[in-house]
Design a protein around this motif. Structure first.
Motif, PDB file in Angstrom:
ATOM      1  N   VAL E  29      56.672 -40.431   0.370  1.00  0.00           N
ATOM      2  CA  VAL E  29      55.700 -39.622  -0.364  1.00  0.00           C
ATOM      3  C   VAL E  29      54.702 -40.498  -0.724  1.00  0.00           C
ATOM      4  CG1 VAL E  29      54.967 -37.843  -1.931  1.00  0.00           C
ATOM      5  CG2 VAL E  29      57.706 -37.418   0.482  1.00  0.00           C
ATOM      6  N   TYR E  30      53.486 -40.146  -0.482  1.00  0.00           N
ATOM      7  CA  TYR E  30      51.932 -41.141  -1.451  1.00  0.00           C
ATOM      8  C   TYR E  30      51.948 -39.555  -2.308  1.00  0.00           C
ATOM      9  CZ  TYR E  30      52.167 -43.479   2.245  1.00  0.00           C
ATOM     10  OH  TYR E  30      52.963 -44.247   3.813  1.00  0.00           O
ATOM     11  N   ARG E  31      52.839 -39.870  -4.023  1.00  0.00           N
ATOM     12  CA  ARG E  31      51.752 -39.437  -4.768  1.00  0.00           C
ATOM     13  C   ARG E  31      50.929 -39.798  -5.542  1.00  0.00           C
ATOM     14  NH1 ARG E  31      57.100 -39.645  -5.183  1.00  0.00           N
ATOM     15  NH2 ARG E  31      58.919 -37.975  -4.892  1.00  0.00           N
ATOM     16  N   LEU E  32      49.667 -39.650  -5.714  1.00  0.00           N
ATOM     17  CA  LEU E  32      48.458 -40.641  -5.921  1.00  0.00           C
ATOM     18  C   LEU E  32      47.936 -38.968  -7.672  1.00  0.00           C
ATOM     19  CD1 LEU E  32      46.773 -40.826  -2.205  1.00  0.00           C
ATOM     20  CD2 LEU E  32      48.410 -42.273  -4.124  1.00  0.00           C
ATOM     21  N   MET E  33      47.636 -39.473  -8.516  1.00  0.00           N
ATOM     22  CA  MET E  33      46.694 -39.123  -9.217  1.00  0.00           C
ATOM     23  C   MET E  33      45.881 -38.934 -10.262  1.00  0.00           C
ATOM     24  SD  MET E  33      47.309 -39.201 -13.329  1.00  0.00           S
ATOM     25  CE  MET E  33      48.468 -37.456 -13.935  1.00  0.00           C
ATOM     26  N   GLU E  34      44.342 -38.484  -9.721  1.00  0.00           N
ATOM     27  CA  GLU E  34      42.981 -38.682  -9.248  1.00  0.00           C
ATOM     28  C   GLU E  34      43.178 -38.278 -11.303  1.00  0.00           C
ATOM     29  OE1 GLU E  34      44.341 -35.933  -7.898  1.00  0.00           O
ATOM     30  OE2 GLU E  34      43.077 -33.720  -8.985  1.00  0.00           O
ATOM     31  N   PHE E  35      42.934 -38.653 -11.956  1.00  0.00           N
ATOM     32  CA  PHE E  35      42.867 -38.832 -13.528  1.00  0.00           C
ATOM     33  C   PHE E  35      41.880 -37.423 -14.019  1.00  0.00           C
ATOM     34  CE2 PHE E  35      41.211 -40.090 -17.796  1.00  0.00           C
ATOM     35  CZ  PHE E  35      42.481 -40.742 -18.009  1.00  0.00           C
ATOM     36  N   CYS E  36      40.758 -37.752 -12.915  1.00  0.00           N
ATOM     37  CA  CYS E  36      38.675 -36.930 -13.861  1.00  0.00           C
ATOM     38  C   CYS E  36      39.275 -35.681 -13.197  1.00  0.00           C
ATOM     39  CB  CYS E  36      38.402 -38.127 -13.488  1.00  0.00           C
ATOM     40  SG  CYS E  36      36.478 -37.323 -13.770  1.00  0.00           S
ATOM     41  N   GLY E  37      38.855 -34.656 -14.438  1.00  0.00           N
ATOM     42  CA  GLY E  37      38.936 -33.566 -13.786  1.00  0.00           C
ATOM     43  C   GLY E  37      37.396 -33.368 -13.450  1.00  0.00           C
ATOM     44  N   GLY E  38      36.805 -34.501 -12.906  1.00  0.00           N
ATOM     45  CA  GLY E  38      35.501 -34.404 -11.596  1.00  0.00           C
ATOM     46  C   GLY E  38      36.335 -34.395 -10.635  1.00  0.00           C
ATOM     47  N   HIS E  39      37.190 -35.107 -10.225  1.00  0.00           N
ATOM     48  CA  HIS E  39      37.304 -34.916  -9.192  1.00  0.00           C
ATOM     49  C   HIS E  39      38.413 -34.014  -8.599  1.00  0.00           C
ATOM     50  CE1 HIS E  39      37.558 -40.091  -9.348  1.00  0.00           C
ATOM     51  NE2 HIS E  39      36.878 -39.462  -7.873  1.00  0.00           N
ATOM     52  N   THR E  40      39.105 -33.797  -9.752  1.00  0.00           N
ATOM     53  CA  THR E  40      40.030 -32.073  -8.961  1.00  0.00           C
ATOM     54  C   THR E  40      39.411 -31.281  -9.532  1.00  0.00           C
ATOM     55  OG1 THR E  40      41.773 -33.068 -11.639  1.00  0.00           O
ATOM     56  CG2 THR E  40      41.687 -30.582 -10.985  1.00  0.00           C
ATOM     57  N   HIS E  41      38.175 -31.026  -9.570  1.00  0.00           N
ATOM     58  CA  HIS E  41      37.374 -30.422  -9.205  1.00  0.00           C
ATOM     59  C   HIS E  41      36.707 -30.145  -7.867  1.00  0.00           C
ATOM     60  CE1 HIS E  41      33.360 -27.584  -8.669  1.00  0.00           C
ATOM     61  NE2 HIS E  41      34.443 -27.628  -9.533  1.00  0.00           N
ATOM     62  N   ALA E  54      51.690 -33.638   4.767  1.00  0.00           N
ATOM     63  CA  ALA E  54      51.947 -33.039   3.722  1.00  0.00           C
ATOM     64  C   ALA E  54      52.269 -34.241   2.463  1.00  0.00           C
ATOM     65  CB  ALA E  54      53.190 -32.391   3.853  1.00  0.00           C
ATOM     66  N   ASN E  55      52.913 -35.051   3.062  1.00  0.00           N
ATOM     67  CA  ASN E  55      53.396 -35.891   1.811  1.00  0.00           C
ATOM     68  C   ASN E  55      52.731 -36.903   1.407  1.00  0.00           C
ATOM     69  OD1 ASN E  55      52.143 -37.415   4.370  1.00  0.00           O
ATOM     70  ND2 ASN E  55      54.072 -38.691   4.197  1.00  0.00           N
ATOM     71  N   VAL E  56      50.997 -36.997   1.504  1.00  0.00           N
ATOM     72  CA  VAL E  56      50.168 -37.102   0.536  1.00  0.00           C
ATOM     73  C   VAL E  56      50.145 -35.618  -0.249  1.00  0.00           C
ATOM     74  CG1 VAL E  56      47.280 -37.895   0.320  1.00  0.00           C
ATOM     75  CG2 VAL E  56      49.029 -38.589   1.831  1.00  0.00           C
ATOM     76  N   ARG E  57      50.489 -36.377  -2.354  1.00  0.00           N
ATOM     77  CA  ARG E  57      50.704 -35.546  -3.170  1.00  0.00           C
ATOM     78  C   ARG E  57      49.897 -35.642  -4.379  1.00  0.00           C
ATOM     79  NH1 ARG E  57      56.516 -33.603  -3.165  1.00  0.00           N
ATOM     80  NH2 ARG E  57      56.917 -33.541  -0.823  1.00  0.00           N
ATOM     81  N   LEU E  58      48.883 -34.891  -4.611  1.00  0.00           N
ATOM     82  CA  LEU E  58      47.616 -34.945  -5.383  1.00  0.00           C
ATOM     83  C   LEU E  58      48.214 -34.643  -6.983  1.00  0.00           C
ATOM     84  CD1 LEU E  58      44.328 -34.615  -3.015  1.00  0.00           C
ATOM     85  CD2 LEU E  58      44.939 -36.869  -4.201  1.00  0.00           C
ATOM     86  N   ILE E  59      48.651 -35.373  -7.831  1.00  0.00           N
ATOM     87  CA  ILE E  59      48.489 -35.079  -9.027  1.00  0.00           C
ATOM     88  C   ILE E  59      47.704 -35.199  -9.992  1.00  0.00           C
ATOM     89  CG2 ILE E  59      50.185 -35.562 -11.055  1.00  0.00           C
ATOM     90  CD1 ILE E  59      52.125 -37.020  -8.654  1.00  0.00           C
ATOM     91  N   HIS E  60      46.707 -33.704 -10.449  1.00  0.00           N
ATOM     92  CA  HIS E  60      45.663 -33.669 -10.948  1.00  0.00           C
ATOM     93  C   HIS E  60      45.923 -33.762 -12.677  1.00  0.00           C
ATOM     94  CE1 HIS E  60      44.817 -31.520  -7.682  1.00  0.00           C
ATOM     95  NE2 HIS E  60      45.332 -30.450  -8.015  1.00  0.00           N
ATOM     96  N   GLY E  61      45.516 -35.308 -13.169  1.00  0.00           N
ATOM     97  CA  GLY E  61      45.332 -35.827 -14.634  1.00  0.00           C
ATOM     98  C   GLY E  61      44.828 -35.063 -15.806  1.00  0.00           C
TER      99      GLY E  61
END
Ligand code: SF4
Ligand code: SF4
Ligand SMILES: [Mg+2]
Ligand SMILES: [Mg+2]
Ligand SMILES: [Mg+2]
Ligand SMILES: [Mg+2]
Ligand SMILES: [Mg+2]
Ligand SMILES: [Mg+2]
Ligand SMILES: [Mg+2]
Ligand SMILES: [Mg+2]
Ligand SMILES: [Mg+2]
Ligand SMILES: [Mg+2]
Lengths: 73, 349, 384, 349, 384, 73
Positions: E29-41, E54-61
C-alpha cells in the motif's frame, strides 16, 4: 408651531418631570417652567414643556361669559 | 443501502438571529423557510416546494394587487407587520368587491433580525391568513446586510374574484351619492405612532388592522349596483382617499365633521402630535360611495357586521369642477380637507 | 378634552356669531389682525370666517416662526447639517421650508445630511447624550412660547457638561414684529396700514404676560385682545375687539385669562434672560430686518452657540420678487392678490414665507379656505 | 367656474432624489408614481389608479409566484434590478410551463436614491415587460429613511395560465430521464460580482437575464407530457437546483462536467474568486428534466430558439436512495455536486 | 486558461493513471499525504481517487490554515470584533469557522459586530484609509503563501502612517507541521505514522523553495514531491512518489518546477523576516501546541499588532472530544472512522477542524466524495 | 486558502501594481513581491499579490514529461 394643549397632571416625577394625560393619552413632560405643579392641575403643554397652569375659576368665568352672550342672542 | 443522513438540527428560534447564510440559496435558507415559514403558514401549496403554486379557477373577472409593508416598529398595539401584510393586501382585493383567493409573500430580512421576531411575524401572518381563509401559497426570502434594511420588509400580492356583474370603479361617483365610512378613523396610525422612538405615549388605542372582505361581501349583497366604489383609507388617511376619488370621478365631496367617527383617545393623541385624524392611516376601515337610494340598506348591512358596527354616512358627493373635498366643521364653518403636503409621518404601513 | 372641547362648541359659536353680526356697524369694515399662526390655524381649521359678517375681515399676521425664518438662516442650518459629524435636530415644521435654490432640510437629509426630526429639546439632549461622537445641533426657532424650552436645554447641557450639544438660535420676539406691522413697509413703502385691532397671541402671552402689548393700544390706538387658540376664544376676542372699536376704545384686554396672567411666567422669563440676549437686528422673511427683534446666546454660553462654534455666517438670499408676503403680513393685500398664489405657489412648492407652514396666511387660505374663492362654492352658498 | 389649477411641476428627474415625502401618501407620492412608474410601465390598468387591477380569465389552471429583488449593485452588465424583477418572476411562472399574464410590482426606496436611477430602473422594467408581453398592472411604493434599505428593493408577483393537461411537478423525475440546460451557466452571477465593491474585475460577461416563457412554450410543444419538470437555476446555481429536484423526486443525478456549457470568461472569473460555476446564479437559463424518448425533439426545439441555442443534455437521473448529484469531472474522476454550505456571495438577485 | 487547462486534461490523466497502475506493486500500500489543502481540493474536486489503484491511498494533511486555526484564536478574533470602533477584516473562508459555543464571525456579524469580508490585505488597508474613525484589524491567517501579503500591508501602513490599522496574526509555517505529523500524536500516543511520502505544497514552496523539505527526506526517509495544484500535477507527483518508493529513494523532487525555484522567493522571504518573528509555540487545531510553528509581529511593529494594541488574550477552548481530526491529519484514521462524520458533523454544522473549510479532509470527503461510501455508488461502479 | 492562479501581465502600473488577465477577465494586483515583472509574463496570483513567475520553458518541459509518460502507456 405654538401648538399647545391643556393636559391633566397625573403624577409628579423626579427631575421636574410629570406624567400628564389628555383623555387617556399619557406622556411624560417637563414641568420645570411652572411653579408648584400638583397632581390634578391642568397645564398648557408646548414642545414637551408645561408653560402655564390653567386657572379653573377663570376658565369657568370665560365660559359663563360666552354663555351669557349666547343667551342674549 | 443509503448513507446515514445528516442530523437535522432545528434553528435556535429562541436566541438565534438571521445571518447572511439564511439568504444564500443553500441548506441554511431551506431550513429557515421550513422551520419558520412553512411551519407558520402551513399549507399544501407551500409544502410542494415549487417556485410557484397552482390553483384551478372558473371563468371570472379577477383582481390582483400588491403592497409593500415597511412599518416601524414592526410590533405595535393591535398587530404587527405580519397581520398588516396579510390584511392590507386582502383589503385591496376586497375594495374591488372581490373575494380574495390567494396571497404570495416576499420577505427582505436584515441580517441580525432575531429569529424570535421573525417567527412571531410569520405566526401572525399564518393566523391572519387562516382567520381570513386566504392561504399564502408562494413566497420568497432575501437577506441583506445589517444596515441595508430595517429588520423586515414584507411584500404581499393577492388575487381575488369579482362577483359577476359587479364593476366598482373610481370614476363612477355621481353627485348626490353618499359617503360612508365603516367605523372610527385614525386608530391604526395612532397605535403605531405611540410606539415610535422619541414619540412614545401611552394609550389603550389598538390598530384596527382587520380583513374587510367579509364586510364587503355583505355590503355588495345589500347595495348591489348602487355601490359605486370602495377604498381603504390607509396611507394619507380619509383625506387622501376622498381627494383621490374626487379627482378620479370629477366630483367634489362635502363632509360633516360631526358625523365622522373618531375615538376620543385618537383625537387626543392627534392634538398631542399636531395631526388631523383625517390624515391618519387606517388598516381595517373602508370608505364606500353609494347611490342615495341604497344608503339605508347598505348602512344596515354594515352595522350588522362586527367590523362595521360604527359605520356612518359622513357626507355626499357634489358637483364641483374644482373637485374639492369640503367639510362643515364641528364649529359650523367650512373648510377644505386636503391631502397633507409632504407629510413625513413615521412609516405606518 | 377638558378646556378644549367646550371652546369648540358649534351651538355656542352660532350665538357668538349672531352677537357679532348684531353688534357690527354695517357702514364700516373691521380689519382685525390675528398676529399668531395658532390663531390663523384655528380660524381656517374651523371655518370661522363663514360665521362672520362680510365686513369683519381677518388678516393673518406674521406670528409663525417658520414663515418668518429667512432663507439665509435656513441655508445656514442646511450648511451646518452638512458639516462632518454634525447631527441637526429640528422641529418637524421646518423640514420642508424652502431655502435657496429649492433646497430644504428634507432634501438635504435625502442627499445624506444627518437631520433628525424632534418633538422637544429634550429629544435633542437625549441624542447628544446617546451619541457622544456626534455634534448635535438643535435648530431653534420660535417665539417667546418656544424660547424657554431652548433655554432650559442649554442650561441642562451645561449642568450635564454635554460637550457635543449646541443651538443654532433663531428665536424671535412678538412685540417688535407687531411694531413693524404698525410702522408699515419701511422706507419708500407708502401703503397705509389697514388694521383696526389685534387678536393677541395665546401662548406667547402665557410667557410674556399682558404688559408688552400696552404701547400698541396706548401709542398707536390699536385695541389688543389676547385670545386662546380654540375657535370660540377667537370668536369672543373678535366680539371684544368689535366692541372696543365701536366704543372708540383702544385697550389691552385678556380673553385667555384662564392661562395668561398680567405678568406672564416669571420662571420662563428668567430662563430666557439667563441664556439669551437681544440681537441688534434680525432679518424676518416678508418683513425685512427688524431691530432688537431676536435673540442669541449670551457670551457665557458661547460654546453652546452653533453659530460661533462652527463659524457659521449668513449669506444673503433673495426671496422671489413676485411674492407679496410683506404686503399680506401687513394686511395690505390678500393671498389671492398674489399672482403666484395657487398656481406656481402652493404648499407642495411654496415660493414665499406665507406658504411654507400651514399657519402661514397663504397656506391656510390654500389648504383650508380656497373653496371660498370658487364659483361653485358661491353657488352652494346660495342654495344653502 | 373653477379656480386656476396648481402648475404641475415635473419632478427633477435629472438631479432630484427620493425623499420621505415621496412615500407619504400625498401629492408628492402621486407625482412620483405618475412621472416615473406610470410613464415607464405605460398601461391602462395602472392608469386607472385603483388599488388593484382587474382582468378577465377563462376557466384554467393558474399559477402565482413572487420574488424579492435586492441585487447589489442595482446596475450590472447586461441588466439591472428592474430587468431582473420582471424576468425573474416571469421565469418562475414559465417554469410551471405556464404562460405569464400579469405582474405586480412593489418598491421599497431608500431616501436619497437619485431619481435618475429610479427612472432608469423603471424604464428597464417597462421595456422588459413590453418585450415579454406581460404588463405590470398594479403596484405600490414605500420610502424608508436613509440607511434603512439599500437604494431599491423590488418585489414582483405574477400570475399565469398553464396549458390544459400539462402538470409539471418536482416529484415527477424518473431514473433514466435526461437533464437538459438551456445554455451557458454562471453568466449572471459573474456579471454582478464583477461590479461589486472590493471585488471589481473587468470582463465582457453580461448577465443572461431574459424571459424564458417563449422558449418554454416551444419546449412544451416539442416534449409534451415527456417534460417532467423545469426550474430556473438562480440563487445557488445549477448545483442547488439539481439537489432540490433530487430531494423532491427521490432520485439521484449523474452529470458529465464536459457537457455543461460554461463560457471561458465565466470559468476564469470563477477561478479568480474561488467559486464553482455550478454554484453561481443564472437569470436566463433553465434546467429541464425530460423522458429519454422526448430528449431529441426537446433539444431540437430549444436549439431553434435564440435563448436555447446552446442547450445541452448534461446528465441523467438515476436511482439513488442518497439522492446524490454526482458528476464525472473533465479529469475523469467522480465527485458530488453539493449545495454550497452557508455561501455568502454578494446579493445577486 | 494557459498553464491551467493543459494540466486538467482528461485524456492525459487516464494515461498517467495507467502508468501509475502499471508501476505500483500490487503487494503493498502506498500511503501518500498531500500536506496542503489546495491539493486536497484538487484531488476531491476532480475525483482523482477514482483514477488511482486501490492500494494508492491519499491522506489529507493539515495544510489548510482555516482548519488548523484553534477555537481560542477564533474566539479572540470575535472578541476583538466586538470592541468599540473595531472593524475586523477577514478572508471569506473564515466567516463560518466555529468558535466556542457555536459562535462564528458570521453570527457575530449578525449580532452587530462590524466584520467585513476582504479578498486581499489591500482591501483592509483601503478601509483603514477611508474610515479613519474605525480601528481596522486584519485577521491574518495562512501559511507562507499568505504571510508576505500581510507583511507588505504592515509595511505599507507604516509608510503611510496609518494609525488605525493592525493585524491579528495567526500565520503558521509548513515545515514544523510536517515535522509534527512525522513525530506522531505526542506523548502517550503510540499510533504509528503510516505515511510513505509527501506531496509537497505548491504555493508555499514558491515562497520557501525546496530546501526546507530536505530533512524529511534525509532524516525521516520520506520522499517529498513538490507539486502544482492542478490535478495532472498531483497525478504526476503521485507517479514520482511511487517511483521513489519503489526505488527505495527518499528525495525532495520538484514537479512544480515552472513556478518553484530551489531557493524560493527571496523578496517574499525578506518581507516576512522584516515584519515577523517566530513564536515559541502555537496551538494547532487537531495537532496541539507545536513549538516554533507560527509567527507574530516583531516588537518594532508592536503598534500594528492587534494582540498588543487591544490587550487580547487567549482563553483555552476545548474541541469536541469525539472529533478524530488529530488522527485523521496524521493519516491514522479516515473521516468515515469518526462517529460524528456526516451526521452530527457536516459542513453546515462542523464539529471539528477538518470539517470547517472545503479544503479540510472531512469536508472534502463529505462535499465531493461521500458517494464513494454508499452502496449505490459501488453498484454503479460495477455496472460501468 | 492557498488558492492561486497563473495570470498574464498586461500592463505595469505605478506603485508596484499591474493589470493582469485570465482569459479576458482583468484585475489590478500587486507585483511588489516579484522582481522585474514584465508585460507578457505569467505570474501566480494569490490574495491580490503576484507570488512567483511562471517559467515557460519549465512549464513546457513538465508537459512534455507528462506526454512522454502518456506515450509510454
Ligand atoms: S402665494 Fe406664495 S408667492 Fe404669493 S404671497 Fe403667498 S407665499 Fe408669497
Ligand atoms: S467528521 Fe467532524 S468531528 Fe469527525 S473528525 Fe471530521 S471534523 Fe472531527
Ligand atoms: Mg395594493
Ligand atoms: Mg393597500
Ligand atoms: Mg424565489
Ligand atoms: Mg437597521
Ligand atoms: Mg388600498
Ligand atoms: Mg418565486
Ligand atoms: Mg425559480
Ligand atoms: Mg425566482
Ligand atoms: Mg398600495
Ligand atoms: Mg445605504
Amino acid at each position: 408651531m405654538c401648538l399647545a394643549i391643556p393636559v391633566e397632571v397625573r403624577e409628579i416625577l423626579p427631575g421636574d418631570m410629570a406624567r400628564v394625560s389628555l383623555d387617556g393619552v399619557v406622556k411624560v413632560v417637563s414641568i420645570a417652567l411652572v411653579e408648584d405643579v400638583k397632581v390634578g392641575d391642568y397645564v398648557v403643554l408646548h414642545v414637551g414643556y408645561a408653560l402655564a397652569r390653567i386657572d379653573p375659576e377663570e376658565a369657568r368665568k370665560t365660559l359663563a361669559l360666552l354663555q351669557a352672550v349666547a343667551a342674549d342672542a | 443501502m443509503s448513507l446515514a443522513k445528516p442530523i437535522r438540527r432545528k434553528l435556535d428560534l429562541a436566541n438565534g438571529r438571521v445571518d447572511l447564510s439564511h439568504g444564500a440559496g443553500g441548506r441554511a435558507m431551506g431550513r429557515l423557510i421550513e422551520d419558520v415559514f412553512l411551519a407558520a403558514f402551513d399549507n399544501a401549496w407551500l409544502a410542494a416546494g415549487n417556485d410557484q403554486s397552482a390553483f384551478e379557477v372558473a371563468a371570472c373577472r379577477m383582481v390582483m394587487t400588491t403592497d409593500a409593508y415597511v412599518v416601524s416598529p414592526i410590533f405595535f398595539p393591535g398587530g404587527d407587520i405580519g397581520t398588516l401584510a396579510v390584511n392590507g393586501t386582502i383589503n385591496d382585493i376586497a375594495m374591488a368587491g372581490a373575494r380574495p383567493l390567494y396571497l404570495s409573500a416576499s420577505f427582505v430580512l436584515e441580517e441580525g433580525l432575531p429569529l424570535a421576531d421573525l417567527v412571531r411575524v410569520a405566526r401572525s401572518m399564518g393566523e391572519a391568513s387562516r382567520a381570513a381563509g386566504v392561504p399564502i401559497i408562494t413566497g420568497d426570502t432575501k437577506v441583506v446586510e445589517r444596515g441595508k434594511a430595517d429588520k423586515i420588509f414584507i411584500s404581499t400580492a393577492g388575487v381575488g374574484v369579482t362577483p359577476p356583474g359587479l364593476a366598482l370603479s373610481s370614476d363612477a361617483v355621481q353627485p348626490g351619492d353618499a359617503v360612508v365610512v365603516s367605523g372610527t378613523i385614525g386608530d391604526h396610525g395612532v397605535a403605531v405612532m405611540s410606539k415610535r422612538e422619541n414619540l412614545e405615549f401611552e394609550t389603550a388605542i389598538l390598530s384596527d388592522c382587520a380583513p374587510l372582505h367579509g364586510l364587503v361581501a355583505d355590503m355588495v349583497a345589500a347595495a348591489g349596483p348602487g355601490l359605486r366604489v370602495m377604498r381603504d383609507p390607509t396611507r394619507g388617511g380619509l383625506a387622501a382617499t376622498l381627494n383621490e376619488l374626487a379627482n378620479q370621478s370629477g366630483v367634489g365631496f362635502t363632509l360633516e365633521e360631526d358625523a365622522i367617527p373618531v375615538r376620543a383617545e385618537v383625537a387626543a393623541a392627534c392634538e398631542f402630535l399636531g395631526l388631523d385624524p383625517l390624515n391618519v392611516a387606517n388598516e381595517g376601515k373602508l370608505v364606500a360611495i353609494v347611490a342615495p337610494d341604497r344608503l339605508e340598506p347598505l348602512l344596515a348591512a354594515m352595522r350588522a357586521h362586527p367590523l362595521g358596527a360604527r359605520a356612518a354616512m359622513i357626507g355626499r358627493a357634489v358637483e364641483d369642477p374644482d373637485r374639492f373635498v369640503e367639510m362643515r366643521t364641528v364649529f359650523g364653518g367650512g373648510r377644505i380637507v386636503d391631502w397633507l403636503a409632504g407629510e413625513q409621518l413615521p412609516r405606518i404601513c | 378634552m377638558k378646556y378644549v372641547d367646550e371652546y369648540r362648541d358649534g351651538a355656542l359659536a352660532r350665538s357668538i356669531a349672531a352677537a357679532i353680526a348684531r353688534e357690527v356697524r354695517p357702514d364700516r369694515v373691521y380689519r382685525l389682525m390675528e398676529f399668531c399662526g395658532g390663531h390663523t390655524h384655528a380660524i381656517s381649521r374651523y371655518g370661522l370666517e363663514d360665521l362672520l359678517p362680510a365686513n369683519v375681515r381677518l388678516i393673518h399676521g406674521p406670528g409663525c416662526p417658520v414663515c418668518v425664518l429667512p432663507m439665509a438662516r435656513l441655508d445656514m442650518a442646511i450648511a451646518c447639517a452638512g458639516l462632518p459629524a454634525v447631527t441637526l435636530c429640528a422641529y418637524g415644521d421646518l423640514m420642508r421650508v424652502p431655502g435657496s435654490n429649492g433646497s430644504s432640510l428634507l432634501k438635504a437629509k435625502a442627499a445624506g445630511a444627518d437631520i433628525r426630526m424632534v418633538y422637544s429639546t429634550l429629544d435633542a439632549l437625549r441624542i447628544a447624550e446617546a451619541e457622544p461622537a456626534r455634534e448635535v445641533v438643535f435648530f431653534a426657532v420660535g417665539f417667546e412660547t418656544t424660547t424657554p424650552a431652548t433655554a432650559l436645554a442649554v442650561r441642562a447641557a451645561e449642568r450635564q457638561a454635554l460637550g457635543n450639544f449646541s443651538v443654532l438660535c433663531n428665536h424671535v420676539m412678538t412685540p417688535p414684529a407687531m411694531r413693524a406691522i404698525l410702522d408699515g413697509g419701511g422706507e419708500g413703502d407708502e401703503t397705509p396700514v389697514l388694521i383696526e385691532g389685534f387678536i393677541g397671541p395665546a401662548h406667547v402671552s402665557t410667557v410674556i404676560g399682558v404688559e408688552p402689548y400696552r404701547p400698541f393700544a396706548r401709542d398707536d390706538g390699536k385695541p389688543v385682545v389676547i385670545a386662546g387658540f380654540e375657535p370660540l376664544d377667537v370668536a369672543q376676542a373678535i366680539l371684544m375687539l368689535v366692541r372696543q372699536i365701536n366704543d372708540g376704545r383702544a385697550e389691552v384686554e385678556n380673553q385667555y385669562i384662564r392661562a395668561v396672567t398680567p405678568s406672564g411666567n416669571a420662571r420662563a422669563q428668567a430662563e430666557i434672560a439667563a441664556v439669551f440676549e437681544t440681537r441688534e437686528a434680525f432679518e424676518w422673511r416678508g418683513l425685512g430686518s427688524l431691530p432688537a427683534s431676536a435673540l442669541r446666546l449670551r457670551p457665557a454660553f458661547a460654546r453652546y452657540d452653533a453659530e460661533r462654534r462652527f463659524g457659521l455666517a449668513e449669506t444673503p438670499a433673495a426671496d422671489n420678487p413676485a411674492c407679496e408676503c410683506g404686503a399680506i403680513l401687513r394686511g395690505a393685500k390678500t393671498p389671492r392678490e398674489c399672482r403666484l398664489f395657487g398656481t406656481v405657489c402652493t404648499p407642495d412648492t411654496p415660493m414665499g414665507s406665507c406658504m411654507v407652514s400651514p399657519e402661514g396666511a397663504c397656506a391656510a387660505r390654500w389648504t383650508y379656505g380656497r373653496f371660498r374663492d370658487n364659483a361653485a362654492a358661491a353657488r352652494r352658498k346660495e342654495i344653502a
